[in-house]
Design a protein around this motif. Structure first.
Motif, PDB file in Angstrom:
ATOM      1  N   ASP A 159      -4.981   2.303  -1.719  1.00 57.97           N
ATOM      2  CA  ASP A 159      -4.249   1.819  -2.909  1.00 57.97           C
ATOM      3  C   ASP A 159      -3.533   0.510  -2.576  1.00 57.97           C
ATOM      4  O   ASP A 159      -2.305   0.406  -2.633  1.00 57.97           O
ATOM      5  N   ALA A 160      -4.337  -0.480  -2.243  1.00 60.83           N
ATOM      6  CA  ALA A 160      -3.800  -1.736  -1.726  1.00 60.83           C
ATOM      7  C   ALA A 160      -3.554  -2.746  -2.847  1.00 60.83           C
ATOM      8  O   ALA A 160      -4.240  -2.770  -3.865  1.00 60.83           O
ATOM      9  N   ALA A 161      -2.581  -3.601  -2.612  1.00 61.86           N
ATOM     10  CA  ALA A 161      -2.323  -4.769  -3.454  1.00 61.86           C
ATOM     11  C   ALA A 161      -2.007  -5.936  -2.537  1.00 61.86           C
ATOM     12  O   ALA A 161      -1.510  -5.742  -1.419  1.00 61.86           O
ATOM     13  N   MET A 162      -2.294  -7.144  -2.989  1.00 61.93           N
ATOM     14  CA  MET A 162      -2.147  -8.322  -2.142  1.00 61.93           C
ATOM     15  C   MET A 162      -1.527  -9.457  -2.943  1.00 61.93           C
ATOM     16  O   MET A 162      -1.942  -9.730  -4.068  1.00 61.93           O
ATOM     17  N   LEU A 163      -0.529 -10.112  -2.374  1.00 60.93           N
ATOM     18  CA  LEU A 163       0.100 -11.302  -2.960  1.00 60.93           C
ATOM     19  C   LEU A 163      -0.109 -12.452  -1.998  1.00 60.93           C
ATOM     20  O   LEU A 163       0.347 -12.411  -0.850  1.00 60.93           O
ATOM     21  N   LEU A 164      -0.825 -13.513  -2.476  1.00 58.88           N
ATOM     22  CA  LEU A 164      -1.123 -14.661  -1.623  1.00 58.88           C
ATOM     23  C   LEU A 164      -0.011 -15.698  -1.722  1.00 58.88           C
ATOM     24  O   LEU A 164       0.888 -15.606  -2.567  1.00 58.88           O
ATOM     25  N   SER A 165      -0.089 -16.701  -0.867  1.00 58.35           N
ATOM     26  CA  SER A 165       1.005 -17.662  -0.736  1.00 58.35           C
ATOM     27  C   SER A 165       1.227 -18.499  -1.990  1.00 58.35           C
ATOM     28  O   SER A 165       2.302 -19.077  -2.164  1.00 58.35           O
ATOM     29  N   ASP A 166       0.216 -18.621  -2.870  1.00 65.10           N
ATOM     30  CA  ASP A 166       0.381 -19.390  -4.098  1.00 65.10           C
ATOM     31  C   ASP A 166       0.721 -18.503  -5.284  1.00 65.10           C
ATOM     32  O   ASP A 166       0.577 -18.908  -6.439  1.00 65.10           O
ATOM     33  N   ASN A 167       1.160 -17.265  -5.016  1.00 59.59           N
ATOM     34  CA  ASN A 167       1.525 -16.274  -6.032  1.00 59.59           C
ATOM     35  C   ASN A 167       0.330 -15.709  -6.779  1.00 59.59           C
ATOM     36  O   ASN A 167       0.510 -15.000  -7.771  1.00 59.59           O
ATOM     37  N   SER A 168      -0.893 -16.025  -6.355  1.00 58.08           N
ATOM     38  CA  SER A 168      -2.036 -15.293  -6.882  1.00 58.08           C
ATOM     39  C   SER A 168      -2.020 -13.895  -6.284  1.00 58.08           C
ATOM     40  O   SER A 168      -1.422 -13.657  -5.228  1.00 58.08           O
ATOM     41  N   ARG A 169      -2.710 -12.948  -6.946  1.00 58.16           N
ATOM     42  CA  ARG A 169      -2.576 -11.561  -6.531  1.00 58.16           C
ATOM     43  C   ARG A 169      -3.881 -10.810  -6.700  1.00 58.16           C
ATOM     44  O   ARG A 169      -4.764 -11.219  -7.462  1.00 58.16           O
ATOM     45  N   GLY A 170      -3.992  -9.726  -5.964  1.00 57.44           N
ATOM     46  CA  GLY A 170      -5.163  -8.880  -6.050  1.00 57.44           C
ATOM     47  C   GLY A 170      -4.780  -7.429  -5.805  1.00 57.44           C
ATOM     48  O   GLY A 170      -3.695  -7.122  -5.310  1.00 57.44           O
ATOM     49  N   ALA A 171      -5.689  -6.513  -6.165  1.00 57.35           N
ATOM     50  CA  ALA A 171      -5.471  -5.081  -5.953  1.00 57.35           C
ATOM     51  C   ALA A 171      -6.818  -4.429  -5.700  1.00 57.35           C
ATOM     52  O   ALA A 171      -7.866  -4.946  -6.100  1.00 57.35           O
ATOM     53  N   ALA A 172      -6.794  -3.274  -5.022  1.00 57.08           N
ATOM     54  CA  ALA A 172      -8.038  -2.586  -4.695  1.00 57.08           C
ATOM     55  C   ALA A 172      -7.752  -1.111  -4.460  1.00 57.08           C
ATOM     56  O   ALA A 172      -6.622  -0.714  -4.125  1.00 57.08           O
ATOM     57  N   VAL A 173      -8.825  -0.306  -4.639  1.00 62.87           N
ATOM     58  CA  VAL A 173      -8.703   1.121  -4.346  1.00 62.87           C
ATOM     59  C   VAL A 173      -8.468   1.335  -2.866  1.00 62.87           C
ATOM     60  O   VAL A 173      -7.661   2.175  -2.452  1.00 62.87           O
TER      61      VAL A 173
ATOM     62  N   ALA B 147       0.842  -1.196   0.000  1.00 64.98           N
ATOM     63  CA  ALA B 147       0.000   0.000   0.000  1.00 64.98           C
ATOM     64  C   ALA B 147       0.878   1.246   0.000  1.00 64.98           C
ATOM     65  O   ALA B 147       2.086   1.196   0.303  1.00 64.98           O
ATOM     66  N   ASP B 148       0.223   2.388  -0.311  1.00 67.23           N
ATOM     67  CA  ASP B 148       0.886   3.681  -0.166  1.00 67.23           C
ATOM     68  C   ASP B 148       0.684   4.247   1.230  1.00 67.23           C
ATOM     69  O   ASP B 148       1.542   4.977   1.748  1.00 67.23           O
ATOM     70  N   TYR B 149      -0.462   3.906   1.831  1.00 67.31           N
ATOM     71  CA  TYR B 149      -0.774   4.434   3.163  1.00 67.31           C
ATOM     72  C   TYR B 149      -1.546   3.371   3.931  1.00 67.31           C
ATOM     73  O   TYR B 149      -2.408   2.687   3.383  1.00 67.31           O
ATOM     74  N   MET B 150      -1.227   3.255   5.221  1.00 66.99           N
ATOM     75  CA  MET B 150      -1.851   2.213   6.024  1.00 66.99           C
ATOM     76  C   MET B 150      -1.978   2.677   7.469  1.00 66.99           C
ATOM     77  O   MET B 150      -1.052   3.297   8.021  1.00 66.99           O
ATOM     78  N   GLU B 151      -3.123   2.429   8.063  1.00 67.68           N
ATOM     79  CA  GLU B 151      -3.344   2.648   9.487  1.00 67.68           C
ATOM     80  C   GLU B 151      -3.709   1.315  10.124  1.00 67.68           C
ATOM     81  O   GLU B 151      -4.609   0.618   9.639  1.00 67.68           O
ATOM     82  N   LEU B 152      -3.033   0.988  11.225  1.00 68.73           N
ATOM     83  CA  LEU B 152      -3.261  -0.292  11.887  1.00 68.73           C
ATOM     84  C   LEU B 152      -3.538  -0.064  13.361  1.00 68.73           C
ATOM     85  O   LEU B 152      -2.927   0.808  14.004  1.00 68.73           O
ATOM     86  N   PHE B 153      -4.464  -0.884  13.918  1.00 70.40           N
ATOM     87  CA  PHE B 153      -4.852  -0.798  15.316  1.00 70.40           C
ATOM     88  C   PHE B 153      -4.713  -2.178  15.960  1.00 70.40           C
ATOM     89  O   PHE B 153      -4.560  -3.183  15.284  1.00 70.40           O
ATOM     90  N   ALA B 154      -4.819  -2.211  17.253  1.00 72.32           N
ATOM     91  CA  ALA B 154      -4.895  -3.471  18.013  1.00 72.32           C
ATOM     92  C   ALA B 154      -3.766  -4.419  17.651  1.00 72.32           C
ATOM     93  O   ALA B 154      -3.983  -5.552  17.226  1.00 72.32           O
ATOM     94  N   GLY B 155      -2.564  -3.936  17.831  1.00 68.72           N
ATOM     95  CA  GLY B 155      -1.424  -4.806  17.562  1.00 68.72           C
ATOM     96  C   GLY B 155      -1.309  -5.192  16.106  1.00 68.72           C
ATOM     97  O   GLY B 155      -0.940  -6.324  15.801  1.00 68.72           O
ATOM     98  N   MET B 156      -1.619  -4.232  15.203  1.00 71.25           N
ATOM     99  CA  MET B 156      -1.534  -4.411  13.748  1.00 71.25           C
ATOM    100  C   MET B 156      -2.498  -5.471  13.235  1.00 71.25           C
ATOM    101  O   MET B 156      -2.299  -6.053  12.176  1.00 71.25           O
ATOM    102  N   LYS B 157      -3.579  -5.737  13.985  1.00 76.21           N
ATOM    103  CA  LYS B 157      -4.563  -6.719  13.544  1.00 76.21           C
ATOM    104  C   LYS B 157      -5.683  -6.089  12.732  1.00 76.21           C
ATOM    105  O   LYS B 157      -6.247  -6.736  11.851  1.00 76.21           O
ATOM    106  N   ASN B 158      -6.034  -4.856  13.016  1.00 81.18           N
ATOM    107  CA  ASN B 158      -7.093  -4.159  12.300  1.00 81.18           C
ATOM    108  C   ASN B 158      -6.519  -2.893  11.686  1.00 81.18           C
ATOM    109  O   ASN B 158      -5.485  -2.372  12.129  1.00 81.18           O
ATOM    110  N   GLY B 159      -7.232  -2.379  10.653  1.00 80.03           N
ATOM    111  CA  GLY B 159      -6.737  -1.143  10.074  1.00 80.03           C
ATOM    112  C   GLY B 159      -7.386  -0.800   8.756  1.00 80.03           C
ATOM    113  O   GLY B 159      -8.344  -1.446   8.301  1.00 80.03           O
TER     114      GLY B 159
END
Length: 711
Positions: free
Chosen positions: A111-125, A95-107
């Protein structure tokens, strides 16, 4: 203070501060270890700021960013600039910007992107992190395809778009709302709801990839399998299909694996629209271990009629003329083996009466090989008992036992001698031995008979080896003398298990060339031949084995086409050549011992190429051995060509042809396949020319595909 010690001191300080702040909400949360180029602490505001190559580690969770600040009052971590969050399960968030709470569990993530353990990927606004295991993405996209390296803005081969996408790590599921499936950036399918397992799931219930074919028998046929994971040990796959010409058809497969064994059941059923007949099949394979030595199981296969399995392509290859069912128990303990079997057969040939097909139960075998003696000699004992029952034709009960001894001797000159002595005793109780299989009655007469067969043999081999700089050469002459009496095959002993006979290099140096127990290759004989080979230092090699058999006199033990009916047998040979890893040739031949050296049997197979690019061809010419009535002279050739056209595209063609007098094409096949890390599709066309009752020549055109993650 050095930079290293400065970082360590800051890390300890921030860790203590964060741990103290976290202790109010959860004493069990692990502390946070922080490293950065610079660290600042505003005591009045209670804000810790880290800048430059920031790394926060809490347990198995790691956060990387250019800038990170922590507010003690809000218990909030704010990160910006090249933000990366790595989870324990292998998921990585960018991400470009991230806010996390509760020991980085919530947030919250922008401009997020995600790479999963099997190399599949995702992105979101934007993305929202909840409860430490749920990630909710807005206006998101997901794919398992890699992006184009030359143009990363180009749409992948396929992708899923959703207005709202949720990854629930606890449920191991990815859920889409208002989803659109695209290929090459073109919308193909819309669904208001869609879900699939995340990469951590090995198996889960759901729809498997469909397949489509079109041919003369089915018309248009579509199959849509459904997989149901019953529990950790068992599953069920149901495959309904519909075709425009044959209507509905259902196939099912149940599997269960246990600590002591496994079982599989599959079957199918259809109600043909053309005839109104209900057709189907049933099969089971089971194996269980009673203990370390004993295994029990069953292999059962039955069909509603003779042509169903071939007609509906239930098997991956043409079905043989007989379906065999077996129930068994086996025990292996060191050098001892014992088994009990029961066999039942379903005849699929139109010219054989079903009443003449035997039921075999029980058939018992025992074999023991004893420890070698002081001079290397070894005793062995074998026993067999079998009972065959028919509605019409011969009933047979057999009891057989064999005691043998083998003594090797290695001479100082390099010669190898092996002396063998054997004594075999067979007892038979049979009725209607000479009754025709076409008979509809069974005679009441029975006869008890038997035989005792002694045999001695001496095998001599002299392997001569020469080493050179580039290769090793071998020349090995072989001579085997066998002495046993004539007359081991009286007419009162039926031939049940020695019909499938073929004289070749594999049984040239055997005491008895017949398979099974019912026929014996008697009389004195001398088997001779040689083996020669060249083995290259780089792995290439060539081997040749050739030989012939001389019998003291000819008799009616072997038929005219067997190659052993005369005193001098046919010549048999096998040549294997593999100059390197990309070529192999195996040639097996039987030549008549006349002046013309007429070819009685010839089999040759050649493969050129690698695993991805290769050409293979096999040719076979088989003479009529006269042992089985429906086996005439046969000659056929088949070839396969596979080419990897590009990194992702491959093509394959296959052809099989009967070269007999009334021959012609048997199979034509052509296929085109695209395979990458996220998608696999096969387009094929096939033409079969088999004619067998309701099976007629058929042209099939089909497609099968697989999308990674959704299988």
């Amino acid at each position: 203070m050095t930079a290293k010690h400065g970082r360590l001191s800051y890390a300890i300080l921030i860790g203590l501060l964060l741990a103290a702040a976290a202790s109010a909400r959860a004493q069990s949360d692990p502390p946070v270890l922080v490293t950065a180029d610079t660290l600042k602490y505003d005591q009045s505001l209670g804000i810790v700021t880290a800048e430059g190559k920031v790394e926060l580690v809490q347990g198995a969770r790691t956060l990387l960013a250019d800038n990170v600040s922590y507010s003690e009052k809000d218990d909030k971590v704010t990160a910006s600039g090249n933000v990366t969050l790595m989870e324990a399960n292998g998921t990585v968030l960018f991400a470009d910007y991230m806010e996390l709470f509760a020991g980085m569990k919530n947030g919250f993530i922008r401009d997020a992107a995600m790479l999963l353990s099997d190399n599949s990927r995702g992105a979101a606004v934007s993305a929202e992190r909840r409860d430490g295991n749920r990630t909710i993405l807005r206006k998101a996209v997901y794919t398992t395809c890699s992006l184009c390296e030359q143009d990363r803005s180009r749409a992948p081969l396929w992708q899923l778009k959703g207005e709202r996408v949720e990854h629930n790590e606890a449920a191991q599921e990815i859920i889409y709302r208002d989803a659109i499936f695209e290929m090459f950036g073109i919308p193909i399918l819309y669904t208001p709801y869609f879900s699939h397992p995340d990469p951590t799931v090995n198996r889960r219930s759901g729809i498997l990839p469909p397949s489509y074919i079109n041919n003369d028998f089915f018309g248009h046929r579509v199959r849509l399998p459904y997989y149901y994971a019953i529990d950790e040990q068992s599953d069920l796959t149901l495959t309904p299909q519909y075709s425009t010409k044959q209507g509905g058809h259902l196939t099912g497969e149940y599997r269960r694996r246990m600590a002591t064994g496994e079982m599989e059941f599959d079957g199918s059923i259809t109600d043909e629209e053309d005839t109104g007949d209900v057709r189907g099949h049933f099969r089971t394979n089971m194996a269980f271990r009673a203990n370390d030595d004993i295994t029990m199981g069953a292999n059962i296969l039955r069909a509603s009629d003779d042509t169903y399995l071939n007609r509906y392509s239930i098997e991956n290859r043409p079905v043989s003329n007989t379906l065999t069912s077996r129930v068994y128990a086996e025990a292996i303990n060191n050098r001892h083996f014992a088994s009990v079997n029961a066999f039942s057969f379903q005849n699929l040939r139109s010219d054989v009466r079903n009443g003449s097909v035997p039921f075999v139960a029980p058939i018992m075998d025992y074999s023991a090989v004893f420890e070698p003696g002081d001079y290397g000699g070894r005793w062995a004992f074998d026993a067999n008992m079998a009972s065959l029952q028919r509605n019409t034709g011969t009933d047979t009960r057999r009891l057989s036992s064999t005691v043998s001894w083998a003594q090797p001797y290695y001479a100082p000159s390099g010669e190898v001698f092996t002396a063998t002595a054997m004594l075999r005793a067979d007892g038979y109780w049979a009725n209607s031995v000479n009754e025709s299989l076409a008979s509809t009655t069974k005679s009441d007469g029975s006869e008890v008979t038997g035989r005792v067969i002694p045999a001695v043999a001496l095998d001599w081999r002299y392997p001569l080896v020469r080493d050179s700089q580039y290769m090793r050469q071998l020349v090995e002459p072989i001579v085997m003398a066998v002495v046993s009496p004539y007359g081991g095959n009286p007419s009162t002993i039926p031939n049940e298990d020695s019909l499938s006979f073929e004289f070749d290099e594999t049984n040239l140096f055997s005491l008895n060339r017949f398979p099974g127990y019912d026929r014996w290759d008697g009389g004195p004989k001398l088997n001779y031949g040689f083996r020669t080979a060249i083995y290259g230092n780089t792995g290439g090699y060539a081997e040749l084995l050739a030989g012939q058999s001389l019998r003291a006199k000819s008799d009616d033990t072997f038929t005219a086409g067997s190659g052993l009916s005369d005193s001098l047998s046919d010549y048999v040979a096998r040549l294997t050549v593999s100059p390197g890893r990309y070529i192999s040739i195996v040639d097996r031949v039987r030549l008549a011992q006349n002046s013309q050296l007429t070819v009685q049997r010839h089999e040759i197979g050649t493969t050129l190429g690698t695993n991805t690019n290769y050409f293979s061809v096999s040719y076979a010419k088989l003479a009529d051995t006269d042992f089985v009535e429906d086996t005439g002279e046969r000659e056929a050739i088949s070839g396969t060509l596979r080419a990897q056209l590009t990194k992702f595209w491959a093509a394959e063609v296959r052809h099989t042809r009967d070269l007999g007098d009334n021959g012609g094409s048997l199979l034509n096949f052509g296929g085109l396949r695209y395979t990458d890390e996220c998608f696999d599709i096969i387009l094929f066309a096939e033409r079969t020319f088999t004619v067998n009752r309701d099976i007629q020549p058929t042209t099939t055109i089909g497609v099968r595909f697989r999308i990674a993650t959704f299988n």
